[in-house]
Design a protein around this motif. Structure first.
Motif, PDB file in Angstrom:
ATOM      1  N   THR A  18      69.197  55.242  -1.397  1.00 32.42           N
ATOM      2  CA  THR A  18      68.364  56.445  -1.346  1.00 32.42           C
ATOM      3  C   THR A  18      69.065  57.541  -0.553  1.00 32.42           C
ATOM      4  OG1 THR A  18      66.349  55.122  -1.455  1.00 32.42           O
ATOM      5  CG2 THR A  18      66.114  57.375  -0.651  1.00 32.42           C
ATOM      6  N   LEU A  19      69.642  57.172   0.589  1.00 33.50           N
ATOM      7  CA  LEU A  19      70.342  58.163   1.411  1.00 33.50           C
ATOM      8  C   LEU A  19      71.588  58.692   0.710  1.00 33.50           C
ATOM      9  CD1 LEU A  19      69.980  56.613   4.959  1.00 33.50           C
ATOM     10  CD2 LEU A  19      68.802  58.597   4.023  1.00 33.50           C
ATOM     11  N   MET A  20      72.321  57.823   0.018  1.00 35.75           N
ATOM     12  CA  MET A  20      73.515  58.274  -0.713  1.00 35.75           C
ATOM     13  C   MET A  20      73.129  59.229  -1.841  1.00 35.75           C
ATOM     14  SD  MET A  20      76.114  57.015   0.795  1.00 35.75           S
ATOM     15  CE  MET A  20      77.432  57.158  -0.360  1.00 35.75           C
ATOM     16  N   ASN A  21      72.064  58.917  -2.553  1.00 37.09           N
ATOM     17  CA  ASN A  21      71.596  59.818  -3.617  1.00 37.09           C
ATOM     18  C   ASN A  21      71.153  61.159  -3.038  1.00 37.09           C
ATOM     19  OD1 ASN A  21      72.064  58.032  -5.712  1.00 37.09           O
ATOM     20  ND2 ASN A  21      70.007  57.174  -5.619  1.00 37.09           N
ATOM     21  N   PHE A  22      70.459  61.118  -1.918  1.00 39.08           N
ATOM     22  CA  PHE A  22      70.025  62.343  -1.252  1.00 39.08           C
ATOM     23  C   PHE A  22      71.228  63.189  -0.871  1.00 39.08           C
ATOM     24  CE2 PHE A  22      69.265  64.524   2.803  1.00 39.08           C
ATOM     25  CZ  PHE A  22      68.292  65.416   2.396  1.00 39.08           C
ATOM     26  N   MET A  23      72.249  62.558  -0.278  1.00 42.45           N
ATOM     27  CA  MET A  23      73.455  63.285   0.128  1.00 42.45           C
ATOM     28  C   MET A  23      74.132  63.933  -1.070  1.00 42.45           C
ATOM     29  SD  MET A  23      75.142  60.724   2.930  1.00 42.45           S
ATOM     30  CE  MET A  23      76.610  61.731   3.071  1.00 42.45           C
ATOM     31  N   SER A  24      74.163  63.233  -2.176  1.00 38.72           N
ATOM     32  CA  SER A  24      74.795  63.758  -3.383  1.00 38.72           C
ATOM     33  C   SER A  24      73.986  64.904  -3.992  1.00 38.72           C
ATOM     34  CB  SER A  24      74.950  62.632  -4.406  1.00 38.72           C
ATOM     35  OG  SER A  24      75.512  63.114  -5.588  1.00 38.72           O
ATOM     36  N   ASN A  25      72.687  64.715  -4.075  1.00 43.32           N
ATOM     37  CA  ASN A  25      71.823  65.724  -4.701  1.00 43.32           C
ATOM     38  C   ASN A  25      71.690  66.996  -3.870  1.00 43.32           C
ATOM     39  OD1 ASN A  25      71.336  64.023  -6.855  1.00 43.32           O
ATOM     40  ND2 ASN A  25      69.440  63.235  -6.008  1.00 43.32           N
ATOM     41  N   TYR A  26      71.752  66.876  -2.558  1.00 45.61           N
ATOM     42  CA  TYR A  26      71.540  68.031  -1.689  1.00 45.61           C
ATOM     43  C   TYR A  26      72.820  68.508  -0.992  1.00 45.61           C
ATOM     44  CZ  TYR A  26      66.559  67.742  -2.374  1.00 45.61           C
ATOM     45  OH  TYR A  26      65.309  67.751  -2.934  1.00 45.61           O
ATOM     46  N   VAL A  27      73.978  68.053  -1.451  1.00 46.53           N
ATOM     47  CA  VAL A  27      75.278  68.460  -0.915  1.00 46.53           C
ATOM     48  C   VAL A  27      75.217  68.532   0.615  1.00 46.53           C
ATOM     49  CG1 VAL A  27      77.180  70.077  -1.124  1.00 46.53           C
ATOM     50  CG2 VAL A  27      75.597  69.810  -3.023  1.00 46.53           C
ATOM     51  N   VAL A  49      71.020  60.071  16.721  1.00 47.35           N
ATOM     52  CA  VAL A  49      72.051  59.384  17.495  1.00 47.35           C
ATOM     53  C   VAL A  49      73.004  58.602  16.588  1.00 47.35           C
ATOM     54  CG1 VAL A  49      70.702  59.253  19.615  1.00 47.35           C
ATOM     55  CG2 VAL A  49      70.541  57.420  17.919  1.00 47.35           C
ATOM     56  N   SER A  50      72.635  58.452  15.313  1.00 44.73           N
ATOM     57  CA  SER A  50      73.507  57.807  14.333  1.00 44.73           C
ATOM     58  C   SER A  50      73.494  58.649  13.058  1.00 44.73           C
ATOM     59  CB  SER A  50      73.031  56.384  14.021  1.00 44.73           C
ATOM     60  OG  SER A  50      71.803  56.424  13.323  1.00 44.73           O
ATOM     61  N   ILE A  51      74.458  58.397  12.199  1.00 46.25           N
ATOM     62  CA  ILE A  51      74.508  59.131  10.927  1.00 46.25           C
ATOM     63  C   ILE A  51      73.235  58.873  10.136  1.00 46.25           C
ATOM     64  CG2 ILE A  51      75.695  59.296   8.712  1.00 46.25           C
ATOM     65  CD1 ILE A  51      78.308  58.661  10.197  1.00 46.25           C
ATOM     66  N   ARG A  52      72.817  57.621  10.083  1.00 44.32           N
ATOM     67  CA  ARG A  52      71.616  57.251   9.325  1.00 44.32           C
ATOM     68  C   ARG A  52      70.379  57.996   9.837  1.00 44.32           C
ATOM     69  NH1 ARG A  52      70.126  53.315   5.980  1.00 44.32           N
ATOM     70  NH2 ARG A  52      67.981  52.615   6.017  1.00 44.32           N
ATOM     71  N   LYS A  53      70.210  58.052  11.146  1.00 44.73           N
ATOM     72  CA  LYS A  53      69.044  58.733  11.712  1.00 44.73           C
ATOM     73  C   LYS A  53      69.100  60.238  11.446  1.00 44.73           C
ATOM     74  CE  LYS A  53      67.855  55.287  15.082  1.00 44.73           C
ATOM     75  NZ  LYS A  53      67.610  54.941  16.458  1.00 44.73           N
ATOM     76  N   ALA A  54      70.291  60.812  11.490  1.00 41.22           N
ATOM     77  CA  ALA A  54      70.428  62.234  11.186  1.00 41.22           C
ATOM     78  C   ALA A  54      70.075  62.509   9.725  1.00 41.22           C
ATOM     79  CB  ALA A  54      71.849  62.706  11.490  1.00 41.22           C
ATOM     80  N   LEU A  55      70.511  61.635   8.827  1.00 40.74           N
ATOM     81  CA  LEU A  55      70.188  61.806   7.408  1.00 40.74           C
ATOM     82  C   LEU A  55      68.697  61.624   7.140  1.00 40.74           C
ATOM     83  CD1 LEU A  55      73.189  59.984   5.740  1.00 40.74           C
ATOM     84  CD2 LEU A  55      72.628  62.418   5.567  1.00 40.74           C
ATOM     85  N   ILE A  56      68.093  60.660   7.797  1.00 41.57           N
ATOM     86  CA  ILE A  56      66.653  60.443   7.620  1.00 41.57           C
ATOM     87  C   ILE A  56      65.875  61.650   8.141  1.00 41.57           C
ATOM     88  CG2 ILE A  56      64.690  59.046   8.405  1.00 41.57           C
ATOM     89  CD1 ILE A  56      66.587  56.600   8.177  1.00 41.57           C
ATOM     90  N   ASP A  57      66.292  62.206   9.267  1.00 32.37           N
ATOM     91  CA  ASP A  57      65.645  63.396   9.818  1.00 32.37           C
ATOM     92  C   ASP A  57      65.799  64.580   8.851  1.00 32.37           C
ATOM     93  OD1 ASP A  57      64.274  64.903  11.882  1.00 32.37           O
ATOM     94  OD2 ASP A  57      66.225  65.787  12.375  1.00 32.37           O
ATOM     95  N   LEU A  58      66.997  64.744   8.306  1.00 35.84           N
ATOM     96  CA  LEU A  58      67.226  65.823   7.332  1.00 35.84           C
ATOM     97  C   LEU A  58      66.370  65.615   6.095  1.00 35.84           C
ATOM     98  CD1 LEU A  58      68.796  68.311   6.337  1.00 35.84           C
ATOM     99  CD2 LEU A  58      70.539  66.721   5.488  1.00 35.84           C
TER     100      LEU A  58
END
Length: 67
Positions: A18-27, A49-58
């Motif tokens: 889900t996070l990888m798809n989000f990163m791809s779709n939202y550049v 504090v981690s990449i995962r938490k930053a992506l979830i927050d975004l």
């Protein structure tokens, strides 16, 4: 349900795919600044504090704005 409990539940549901798809779709770009990770997509910024938490927050910020 409290905001904290809701955030914890959302964090558990969020899969890597889900996070990888989000990163791809939202550049999305990710940088580390002053010991914190910052994920950015357009005008939206998520931090953690981690990449995962930053992506979830975004992801949460983008989702909140779109609804």
């Amino acid at each position: 349900m409290s905001d904290l409990h809701e955030a914890a539940t959302e964090h558990k549901r969020m899969t890597d795919v889900t996070l990888m798809n989000f990163m791809s779709n939202y550049v999305t770009s990710i940088v580390k600044k002053n010991g914190r990770w910052i994920a950015q997509s357009g005008a939206y910024i998520g931090m953690g504090v981690s990449i995962r938490k930053a992506l979830i927050d975004l992801h949460r910020r983008v989702k909140d704005e779109r609804t």
